[in-house]
Structures are given as C-alpha cells and as structure tokens.
Design a protein around this motif. Structure first.
Motif, PDB file in Angstrom:
ATOM      1  N   GLU A 148      12.976 -48.418 -33.724  1.00  9.36           N
ATOM      2  CA  GLU A 148      13.393 -47.568 -33.639  1.00  9.36           C
ATOM      3  C   GLU A 148      14.835 -47.440 -34.161  1.00  9.36           C
ATOM      4  O   GLU A 148      15.938 -48.665 -34.301  1.00  9.36           O
ATOM      5  CB  GLU A 148      13.327 -47.754 -32.177  1.00  9.36           C
ATOM      6  N   LYS A 149      15.948 -46.761 -34.546  1.00  6.91           N
ATOM      7  CA  LYS A 149      16.953 -46.278 -35.086  1.00  6.91           C
ATOM      8  C   LYS A 149      17.701 -44.667 -34.326  1.00  6.91           C
ATOM      9  O   LYS A 149      16.869 -43.420 -34.998  1.00  6.91           O
ATOM     10  CB  LYS A 149      17.399 -47.137 -35.794  1.00  6.91           C
ATOM     11  N   GLU A 150      18.750 -44.670 -34.001  1.00  7.70           N
ATOM     12  CA  GLU A 150      19.237 -43.465 -33.987  1.00  7.70           C
ATOM     13  C   GLU A 150      20.541 -42.937 -34.820  1.00  7.70           C
ATOM     14  O   GLU A 150      21.254 -44.329 -35.485  1.00  7.70           O
ATOM     15  CB  GLU A 150      19.827 -42.712 -32.813  1.00  7.70           C
ATOM     16  N   TYR A 151      20.692 -41.797 -35.202  1.00  9.75           N
ATOM     17  CA  TYR A 151      21.515 -41.664 -36.210  1.00  9.75           C
ATOM     18  C   TYR A 151      22.237 -40.246 -36.128  1.00  9.75           C
ATOM     19  O   TYR A 151      22.026 -39.322 -35.963  1.00  9.75           O
ATOM     20  CB  TYR A 151      20.486 -41.387 -38.449  1.00  9.75           C
ATOM     21  N   LYS A 152      23.069 -40.338 -36.319  1.00 14.71           N
ATOM     22  CA  LYS A 152      24.438 -38.915 -36.298  1.00 14.71           C
ATOM     23  C   LYS A 152      24.002 -38.114 -37.415  1.00 14.71           C
ATOM     24  O   LYS A 152      24.002 -38.546 -38.250  1.00 14.71           O
ATOM     25  CB  LYS A 152      25.849 -39.655 -36.145  1.00 14.71           C
ATOM     26  N   ALA A 153      23.728 -36.509 -37.179  1.00 18.74           N
ATOM     27  CA  ALA A 153      23.973 -35.940 -37.976  1.00 18.74           C
ATOM     28  C   ALA A 153      24.147 -34.662 -37.162  1.00 18.74           C
ATOM     29  O   ALA A 153      23.854 -34.102 -36.376  1.00 18.74           O
ATOM     30  CB  ALA A 153      21.855 -35.160 -37.943  1.00 18.74           C
ATOM     31  N   ASP A 154      25.100 -33.814 -38.112  1.00 18.93           N
ATOM     32  CA  ASP A 154      25.241 -32.568 -37.711  1.00 18.93           C
ATOM     33  C   ASP A 154      24.799 -31.529 -38.757  1.00 18.93           C
ATOM     34  O   ASP A 154      24.705 -30.118 -39.210  1.00 18.93           O
ATOM     35  CB  ASP A 154      26.807 -32.370 -38.335  1.00 18.93           C
ATOM     36  N   LEU A 155      24.263 -31.626 -39.863  1.00 21.91           N
ATOM     37  CA  LEU A 155      23.173 -31.260 -40.785  1.00 21.91           C
ATOM     38  C   LEU A 155      21.563 -31.785 -40.874  1.00 21.91           C
ATOM     39  O   LEU A 155      22.269 -32.624 -41.822  1.00 21.91           O
ATOM     40  CB  LEU A 155      23.693 -30.200 -41.582  1.00 21.91           C
ATOM     41  N   VAL A 156      20.676 -31.701 -41.378  1.00 19.86           N
ATOM     42  CA  VAL A 156      19.846 -31.656 -41.375  1.00 19.86           C
ATOM     43  C   VAL A 156      18.826 -30.490 -41.766  1.00 19.86           C
ATOM     44  O   VAL A 156      18.407 -29.867 -41.876  1.00 19.86           O
ATOM     45  CB  VAL A 156      18.609 -32.262 -40.374  1.00 19.86           C
ATOM     46  N   LEU A 157      18.700 -31.465 -43.852  1.00 15.37           N
ATOM     47  CA  LEU A 157      17.633 -30.388 -44.786  1.00 15.37           C
ATOM     48  C   LEU A 157      16.512 -30.790 -44.964  1.00 15.37           C
ATOM     49  O   LEU A 157      16.705 -31.908 -45.308  1.00 15.37           O
ATOM     50  CB  LEU A 157      18.732 -30.761 -46.125  1.00 15.37           C
ATOM     51  N   LEU A 158      15.713 -30.154 -44.625  1.00 16.05           N
ATOM     52  CA  LEU A 158      13.451 -30.811 -44.963  1.00 16.05           C
ATOM     53  C   LEU A 158      13.184 -30.614 -46.307  1.00 16.05           C
ATOM     54  O   LEU A 158      13.434 -29.139 -46.581  1.00 16.05           O
ATOM     55  CB  LEU A 158      12.996 -29.474 -43.875  1.00 16.05           C
TER      56      LEU A 158
END
Length: 492
Positions: free
Chosen positions: A401-411
């Motif tokens: 398991e890991k967490e990523y920083k994200a301000d914008l997610v593009l599917l």
C-alpha cells in the motif's frame, strides 16, 4: 525490389524529434520527417517478400512493397497513387498510427523493421507540397442521399468514398468543426488539425456537405460527453430524408473508476481534459479550463490517451506527472519468434514519456483522498496497492500500500462504448459490449437491425485505431453503395 541487397546494407532510420526543452513550450508538431535521400534509403531496405505480411498487418491493407519500391526509384507521384488506392488519409495514419505493418514486416523477425510509417509520412507530405492531391468529384450523380453521423476518420473515409461513387452525402457533427476524436481527442503536438482542414476542403469540393453544431438524437442526462451542438436532428428525420444512414461516431463513453472519493473535485476523464486544450489552441475560449499548471498530476491508464495527458500536462507546466498502469511492466524486447507477425506486447516509451513522467506498473487505485480546510471537497492524494494477475483477476499484494500526492487526477483507462442514447434513439440492436450490432461479411454488410441504417468504426467495433476506423469507413461505404445500387465498384 529496387535494391536486392538493401536490407543488408542499410540500417533503419528513425524520424527525428525536436529537443524536449523546445517542444514542451508549444503545441506544434515536432517530428522531423525523413529527407528524400533518407526515404529512398529506407525504401531500399524493403525485400519485396513473396508473401508480404506487412500488407495483412495493415488494417487498410496498404500495398506497402510497391510504394516502398516507388520511393526508392524516385517515382513519388505513383507512390501517392498506390498509397491512396487503399487509404484515403495517409496524412492521418502517417502521424498517429502505431504501425502494425512494421510489427508484421518480415525483416522484423531478426532485424529492425522497414520504417514503413516514416515512408508513408514522407510520401503524403511530398504529395501535398507538390500539389498532387486534388478533389475527385464523381462524373455522374446517382440521385441517392446518404447521411453520415460523425466526422471522425470512419465518417470522413465513408463520406469521401460515397461522394466519389456519385451519392449526395451529408455529414452530421455535433462539434463546431469536423474531425471528431481525431480533432478533439488527439493533442495538436501529435497531429496538427490543418491536416483535417485541407481534407475537409477537398471533400467539400467533391460534393460532401458538412453540418456541424448538429446533434443527432440526444445525450443522456448526466453524460460526461460535452454537447457543443446548437441544432438537433432526430433519427426519424434522417431516416425519412435520406436513402441510407451510416452511424460512424466515436466510442466516447469513458471507463470510470468507482472507488471511494471519486466525486471529489480535481478528478476528470481524459476526454474532459484533452479537448479543452485543443479548443484553446484553435483560438477558442474555455471557461474554467482544466489546467495542470503547478499541480502534481496522476494519470490513471497506460495507453495512448494516458500518454497524451502526460504530454499536455507537461506543456501546462505540471509540478510532477505520474502515470499508473494496472498491468505489470512488459518486457523491453518482445519474443519475436513467438509473436511475429502479430502486434507484440512490449514496453513502449512515447515522446510524451521522454518529456518527463514517472511510470508505475501493476498499480491499482483503492481510494481518492479528500483534503481538509480550504481543500475540503478536493482531491489531495490517492491510495494505491500493487497487484498481480491470478486466476483471471487482479489480487492485491499485501504490504504494498502507498499514498501519492495528487492535485489533479486524469482517468485514461479507455472507452467502453459509444454513447448509448445515440444507438437507442435509432432503435439499433447492441452487442454485449454496448456497440452497434452489425456484421462485416457479405451477409452482414455493416447493416444494423434497423432498415437502411449502417454502422462502422468505433460505433460498431468499439475503441480502436484511426487506421481501423478508415478501413471500416471504406468498407461500410461499399456496403451502403451496394445497398443503394445493387452492386458497387468501390474497393473493400
């Protein structure tokens, strides 16, 4: 075969790119095509095989050894004639096709394939520069009227073929300009839209009428597909006014990711993000444009659309770009004896990846993380886990398991089907994947379950390549011509 020993004497020549530092500052095409001597040398590598697998590897069945040899001989004018005999728009495929023909090249068994795509690119650019491409209006009119719904590569190819057969063709497009996903889905730095514009002018001179800003049917409520149309035409009107209708729209229903936090601000489909920038590049004004500037961007999906999001984000000036792929990292080199002449599974690094991107494989997104305080309601990160494929499904690997920083997610996980309401409004029967059910053999002939309504391209086969769309458009045109006239001289 102009030079018998060419494949032993010459190495493959790749097209060049402008430097990354220069090209990421604009949205212009940056591929540097082959010079005339380079194209001639590349053509000399073609072995003119007794069984040219490149022909069958190419969805439009380009007569590749012939135009390779013509380029080697310096007969460029006949080269474009041969190329156009199977492909209406080599200016499209010479830029954005992944070149399955090269994977099927016999030389690719134990060497580097002939640079077929680069030769095609050189031929079509030379043809336009020399003024060899001119309108080819029909010498007679049949009196039959055909409506083509959608102006992507399938619709354009079908419309041009049908117009040249003498039919009165009208193309309906919901956007303000023709081109479909070719115009609004593919970034300008990969494909400049002037290539579409000059083909549209050619087709208008051949008698094709384009009705843009016109929606056929209605989009379902809550659809993420933007409707730019000002006018609406009902399926009943088309069936009444035209002798045949061809549905050739794109597969615009994006695959979603229904995990916790999906409704947070800052999560968008790729096809919400990419068309906005294309419209701005064309001089349009977009309210609340989705921008990656200064943001930590996560692109979920490892295909071409994901790569396009990477390149556009880099041009916006993103703080970082990371791309997720749920499948494991493929090998850098395929097992050629095992897979040739078929399309191989191997690691592909696009020009956008080279501009700056961290790529993560075998990663599944478990949840999107909501911010606090001023970031309440917005995404600030996501939770992931590594997975492996076992017994027909993905299984999480404990401890990854890991967490990523994200301000914008593009599917960018692909497209599942055309917009359902379009098919439903025509009453067309759908296949299990939600596409229009229409066969391609002599009995099926691209016909749907509704009388005089045909379907081709993504509308029929689902998400696919530009070159497949052109093939389907050409074949569907022949099927429509046969339906209207009893027989057809159009090529399959």
């Amino acid at each position: 075969m102009g030079k018998v020993t060419g494949f032993m004497e010459y190495e493959r020549l790749e097209e060049g790119y402008e430097p990354v530092t220069k090209r990421v500052k604009n949205y212009k095409e940056f591929v540097i095509g082959l010079s005339e001597p380079q194209a001639k040398q590349q053509g000399a590598r073609c072995m003119d095989c007794g069984t040219p697998f490149c022909n069958s590897g190419c969805p439009v069945n380009n007569i590749i050894p012939d135009f390779n040899d013509l380029v080697y001989q310096g007969d460029w004018k006949n080269a474009i004639e041969v190329l156009h005999s199977t492909n209406n728009f080599p200016d499209f495929t010479g830029r954005v096709c992944p070149a399955p023909c090269e994977a099927a090249c016999t030389l690719n068994i134990n060497d580097d394939a002939v640079g077929i795509k680069s030769i095609e690119h050189a031929i079509i650019d030379r043809a336009w520069a020399e003024g060899w491409i001119k309108p080819q209006p029909a010498t007679f009119k049949t009196g039959k009227k055909v409506a083509v719904v959608g102006s992507g590569p399938a619709g354009l190819a079908a419309a041009q073929q049908l117009a040249r057969a003498g039919h009165a063709v009208t193309v309906f497009e919901k956007n303000d300009t023709a081109g479909g996903l070719l115009r609004f889905g593919i970034p300008d730095f990969k494909f400049d839209k002037s290539h579409i514009d000059r083909r549209v002018k050619q087709m208008e001179a051949e008698g094709v009428v384009f009705k843009t800003n016109t929606m056929v049917g209605e989009l379902p409520k809550g659809s993420k597909v933007t409707n730019w149309a000002k006018d609406t035409v009902s399926p009943e009107q088309l069936k009444k006014e035209f002798d045949a209708v061809l549905l050739a729209g794109g597969a615009e229903q994006s695959r979603d990711l229904p995990v916790p936090g999906r409704d947070l601000d800052g999560i968008h489909f790729a096809m919400e993000f990419l068309p906005m920038q294309n419209r701005v590049n064309a001089g349009g004004k977009i309210k609340d444009q989705i921008m990656a500037t200064g943001k930590h961007v996560i692109v979920i999906g490892g295909g071409d659309t994901g790569s396009d999001c990477v390149g556009t984000s880099n041009r916006h000036g993103a703080a970082s770009v990371t791309q997720f792929e749920v499948m494991p990292q493929p090998p850098e080199q395929e097992n050629k004896p095992l897979v040739w002449p078929y399309w191989p599974l191997k690691l592909r690094t696009s020009s956008s990846h080279e501009e700056g991107c961290v790529r993560e494989f075998a990663v599944s997104t478990k949840a999107f993380i909501e911010g606090e305080g001023k970031d309440k309601g917005r995404i600030v990160g996501l939770k992931t886990v590594h997975v492996e494929f076992k017994d027909g499904k993905f299984v999480e690997i404990p401890g990854t398991e890991k967490e990523y920083k994200a301000d914008l997610v593009l599917l960018a996980m692909g497209f599942v089907s055309p917009v359902a309401s379009i098919l439903e409004s025509f009453g067309v029967e759908k296949d299990p994947r939600g596409n229009a059910k229409a066969g391609v053999d002599a009995q099926g002939g691209y016909r749907t379950s509704v009388d005089k309504v045909f379907a081709a391209g993504d509308m029929r086969r689902g998400q696919s390549l530009v070159v497949w769309a052109i093939r389907e458009g050409r074949q569907a045109a022949r099927a429509v011509d046969e339906f209207l006239m009893g027989s057809s001289t159009l090529p399959r």
